[in-house]
Design a protein around this motif. Sequence first.
Motif, PDB file in Angstrom:
ATOM      1  N   THR A  81       0.819  -1.218   0.000  1.00 65.42           N
ATOM      2  CA  THR A  81       0.000   0.000   0.000  1.00 65.42           C
ATOM      3  C   THR A  81       0.851   1.265   0.000  1.00 65.42           C
ATOM      4  OG1 THR A  81      -0.149  -0.111   2.418  1.00 65.42           O
ATOM      5  CG2 THR A  81      -1.936  -1.124   1.154  1.00 65.42           C
ATOM      6  N   ASN A  82       2.147   1.124   0.271  1.00 64.09           N
ATOM      7  CA  ASN A  82       3.038   2.296   0.233  1.00 64.09           C
ATOM      8  C   ASN A  82       3.523   2.591  -1.181  1.00 64.09           C
ATOM      9  OD1 ASN A  82       3.033   2.768   3.087  1.00 64.09           O
ATOM     10  ND2 ASN A  82       4.425   1.019   3.334  1.00 64.09           N
ATOM     11  N   ASN A  83       3.779   1.514  -1.939  1.00 61.67           N
ATOM     12  CA  ASN A  83       4.208   1.658  -3.334  1.00 61.67           C
ATOM     13  C   ASN A  83       3.479   0.614  -4.174  1.00 61.67           C
ATOM     14  OD1 ASN A  83       5.636   2.366  -5.685  1.00 61.67           O
ATOM     15  ND2 ASN A  83       7.311   0.949  -5.187  1.00 61.67           N
ATOM     16  N   PRO A  84       2.170   0.814  -4.392  1.00 62.11           N
ATOM     17  CA  PRO A  84       1.360  -0.207  -5.080  1.00 62.11           C
ATOM     18  C   PRO A  84       1.814  -0.422  -6.521  1.00 62.11           C
ATOM     19  CG  PRO A  84      -0.008   1.469  -4.021  1.00 62.11           C
ATOM     20  CD  PRO A  84       1.380   1.997  -4.039  1.00 62.11           C
ATOM     21  N   PRO A  85       1.726  -1.650  -7.020  1.00 63.11           N
ATOM     22  CA  PRO A  85       1.977  -1.889  -8.448  1.00 63.11           C
ATOM     23  C   PRO A  85       1.045  -1.038  -9.312  1.00 63.11           C
ATOM     24  CG  PRO A  85       1.834  -3.959  -7.243  1.00 63.11           C
ATOM     25  CD  PRO A  85       1.393  -2.886  -6.299  1.00 63.11           C
ATOM     26  N   GLU A  86       1.572  -0.500 -10.385  1.00 56.26           N
ATOM     27  CA  GLU A  86       0.787   0.387 -11.248  1.00 56.26           C
ATOM     28  C   GLU A  86       0.114  -0.389 -12.370  1.00 56.26           C
ATOM     29  OE1 GLU A  86       0.203   3.530 -10.898  1.00 56.26           O
ATOM     30  OE2 GLU A  86       1.627   4.105  -9.332  1.00 56.26           O
ATOM     31  N   PHE A  87      -0.981   0.174 -12.862  1.00 56.31           N
ATOM     32  CA  PHE A  87      -1.627  -0.306 -14.087  1.00 56.31           C
ATOM     33  C   PHE A  87      -1.157   0.598 -15.233  1.00 56.31           C
ATOM     34  CE2 PHE A  87      -4.602  -1.750 -10.794  1.00 56.31           C
ATOM     35  CZ  PHE A  87      -4.820  -3.053 -11.182  1.00 56.31           C
ATOM     36  N   TRP A  88      -0.516   0.013 -16.204  1.00 56.32           N
ATOM     37  CA  TRP A  88      -0.005   0.805 -17.323  1.00 56.32           C
ATOM     38  C   TRP A  88      -0.753   0.540 -18.623  1.00 56.32           C
ATOM     39  CZ3 TRP A  88       3.004   4.590 -15.846  1.00 56.32           C
ATOM     40  CH2 TRP A  88       3.799   4.441 -14.714  1.00 56.32           C
ATOM     41  N   ASP A  89      -1.290  -0.642 -18.790  1.00 59.80           N
ATOM     42  CA  ASP A  89      -1.867  -1.017 -20.083  1.00 59.80           C
ATOM     43  C   ASP A  89      -3.373  -1.253 -20.052  1.00 59.80           C
ATOM     44  OD1 ASP A  89       0.475  -1.540 -22.137  1.00 59.80           O
ATOM     45  OD2 ASP A  89       1.163  -2.270 -20.198  1.00 59.80           O
ATOM     46  N   MET A  90      -4.018  -0.939 -18.949  1.00 58.45           N
ATOM     47  CA  MET A  90      -5.473  -1.060 -18.892  1.00 58.45           C
ATOM     48  C   MET A  90      -6.122   0.084 -19.659  1.00 58.45           C
ATOM     49  SD  MET A  90      -6.362  -3.773 -17.331  1.00 58.45           S
ATOM     50  CE  MET A  90      -5.497  -5.056 -16.391  1.00 58.45           C
ATOM     51  N   PRO A  91      -7.357  -0.109 -20.118  1.00 64.06           N
ATOM     52  CA  PRO A  91      -8.036   0.948 -20.894  1.00 64.06           C
ATOM     53  C   PRO A  91      -8.121   2.277 -20.157  1.00 64.06           C
ATOM     54  CG  PRO A  91      -9.251  -1.114 -21.037  1.00 64.06           C
ATOM     55  CD  PRO A  91      -8.180  -1.327 -20.031  1.00 64.06           C
ATOM     56  N   ASN A  92      -8.375   2.242 -18.862  1.00 64.75           N
ATOM     57  CA  ASN A  92      -8.485   3.471 -18.071  1.00 64.75           C
ATOM     58  C   ASN A  92      -7.628   3.345 -16.809  1.00 64.75           C
ATOM     59  OD1 ASN A  92     -10.630   4.903 -19.647  1.00 64.75           O
ATOM     60  ND2 ASN A  92     -11.792   3.090 -19.082  1.00 64.75           N
ATOM     61  N   PRO A  93      -6.297   3.456 -16.981  1.00 64.07           N
ATOM     62  CA  PRO A  93      -5.423   3.309 -15.813  1.00 64.07           C
ATOM     63  C   PRO A  93      -5.697   4.398 -14.786  1.00 64.07           C
ATOM     64  CG  PRO A  93      -4.203   4.176 -17.688  1.00 64.07           C
ATOM     65  CD  PRO A  93      -5.543   3.767 -18.208  1.00 64.07           C
ATOM     66  N   MET A  94      -5.777   3.990 -13.520  1.00 63.98           N
ATOM     67  CA  MET A  94      -6.054   4.929 -12.444  1.00 63.98           C
ATOM     68  C   MET A  94      -5.033   4.752 -11.332  1.00 63.98           C
ATOM     69  SD  MET A  94     -10.206   4.556 -12.213  1.00 63.98           S
ATOM     70  CE  MET A  94     -10.301   5.690 -10.818  1.00 63.98           C
ATOM     71  N   ALA A  95      -4.725   5.849 -10.663  1.00 58.95           N
ATOM     72  CA  ALA A  95      -3.782   5.800  -9.552  1.00 58.95           C
ATOM     73  C   ALA A  95      -4.418   5.122  -8.348  1.00 58.95           C
ATOM     74  CB  ALA A  95      -3.330   7.208  -9.193  1.00 58.95           C
ATOM     75  N   TYR A  96      -3.585   4.626  -7.455  1.00 54.20           N
ATOM     76  CA  TYR A  96      -4.072   4.017  -6.217  1.00 54.20           C
ATOM     77  C   TYR A  96      -4.836   5.072  -5.420  1.00 54.20           C
ATOM     78  CZ  TYR A  96      -3.982   1.415  -1.828  1.00 54.20           C
ATOM     79  OH  TYR A  96      -4.336   0.752  -0.677  1.00 54.20           O
ATOM     80  N   PRO A  97      -5.971   4.713  -4.801  1.00 53.46           N
ATOM     81  CA  PRO A  97      -6.825   5.709  -4.130  1.00 53.46           C
ATOM     82  C   PRO A  97      -6.150   6.499  -3.020  1.00 53.46           C
ATOM     83  CG  PRO A  97      -8.001   3.654  -4.423  1.00 53.46           C
ATOM     84  CD  PRO A  97      -6.588   3.386  -4.800  1.00 53.46           C
ATOM     85  N   GLY A  98      -5.167   5.912  -2.319  1.00 51.84           N
ATOM     86  CA  GLY A  98      -4.468   6.714  -1.320  1.00 51.84           C
ATOM     87  C   GLY A  98      -4.511   6.176   0.096  1.00 51.84           C
ATOM     88  N   VAL A  99      -4.167   7.056   1.040  1.00 48.09           N
ATOM     89  CA  VAL A  99      -3.949   6.674   2.429  1.00 48.09           C
ATOM     90  C   VAL A  99      -5.205   6.127   3.088  1.00 48.09           C
ATOM     91  CG1 VAL A  99      -3.270   7.500   4.713  1.00 48.09           C
ATOM     92  CG2 VAL A  99      -2.081   8.342   2.676  1.00 48.09           C
ATOM     93  N   ALA A 100      -6.352   6.752   2.838  1.00 48.46           N
ATOM     94  CA  ALA A 100      -7.592   6.330   3.490  1.00 48.46           C
ATOM     95  C   ALA A 100      -7.931   4.881   3.138  1.00 48.46           C
ATOM     96  CB  ALA A 100      -8.739   7.253   3.109  1.00 48.46           C
ATOM     97  N   VAL A 101      -7.780   4.528   1.873  1.00 49.67           N
ATOM     98  CA  VAL A 101      -8.062   3.158   1.436  1.00 49.67           C
ATOM     99  C   VAL A 101      -7.031   2.201   2.015  1.00 49.67           C
ATOM    100  CG1 VAL A 101      -8.082   1.621  -0.574  1.00 49.67           C
ATOM    101  CG2 VAL A 101      -9.294   3.802  -0.665  1.00 49.67           C
ATOM    102  N   ALA A 102      -5.768   2.632   2.058  1.00 51.26           N
ATOM    103  CA  ALA A 102      -4.713   1.789   2.627  1.00 51.26           C
ATOM    104  C   ALA A 102      -4.994   1.478   4.087  1.00 51.26           C
ATOM    105  CB  ALA A 102      -3.363   2.485   2.477  1.00 51.26           C
ATOM    106  N   GLN A 103      -5.460   2.453   4.831  1.00 48.48           N
ATOM    107  CA  GLN A 103      -5.778   2.239   6.248  1.00 48.48           C
ATOM    108  C   GLN A 103      -6.930   1.255   6.410  1.00 48.48           C
ATOM    109  OE1 GLN A 103      -6.471   6.266   7.569  1.00 48.48           O
ATOM    110  NE2 GLN A 103      -4.321   6.607   8.101  1.00 48.48           N
ATOM    111  N   GLN A 104      -7.958   1.405   5.591  1.00 50.99           N
ATOM    112  CA  GLN A 104      -9.083   0.472   5.665  1.00 50.99           C
ATOM    113  C   GLN A 104      -8.655  -0.937   5.280  1.00 50.99           C
ATOM    114  OE1 GLN A 104     -13.106   2.060   4.349  1.00 50.99           O
ATOM    115  NE2 GLN A 104     -11.776   3.576   3.416  1.00 50.99           N
TER     116      GLN A 104
END
Length: 252
Positions: free
Chosen positions: A122-145
Amino acid sequence: MSTTTSSHSMDRESTKRRSSLPLAGLLLGLASIGTVLVAGIGYRQGWWHFLRGLQIAEWAVYAAALSLVLSLVGLVRWHRQRRAVVTGLLGVLLALPVLGMALQWDYATRTYPPINDISTDTNNPPEFWDMPNPMAYPGVAVAQQQRAGYPDLAPLTLPQAPAAVFEHALQLVQARGWTLVASDAEEGRIEAVATSRLFGFADEVTIRIVPEGNGSRVDMRSRSRLGKIDRGTNARRIRSWLADLKQSTATR
């Protein structure tokens, strides 16, 4: 004569009631299963939005609940009538899978964190590079949950070199029937799409394999394209896949 006729008429009416109630339960059970299948097929075929498909599946649950009630009443009231018993039992058996699915869905909604993007890092999540709509990891709040809901999720460390682990990982992705989107052995990256059985909901998966000491470290991220919650699906997928990868590399 009239008394005998009246008696026969009453017997026929009683027989009809004995057979019609369990039969109604059986037919509703069949309808509930058929409705669930139609809900999923319709979404897959693009006949309706996934929310409409879920609404149709909800109707199936109501039908299954009524089927169960009618079938049980028929079993209790006419337990000495073989036809009523057989029909009632079939109605119960048809209703239970749909009701079980609904109960499991409700339990998962109440139990798991309301998130849909899960990662072993959750600190350095693997990225999506080749998906149709790549999105960044949601962030700290999601990591905590995630850490609160799935404290066991962690990277997998293996003694094999990254190149060997990559081959195992790629074979396992293909064995799962996931749709391969990208694979880069030099980067140690695999991207794929997993779909649910009934509705075909798409979840995106990315796998990262990097050197770790004399072996490898495997991270995995899985997220749902639709909805804001996943009811534990992505975490289960990560646990299961990493366990299979560990077993696969240990036996070869």
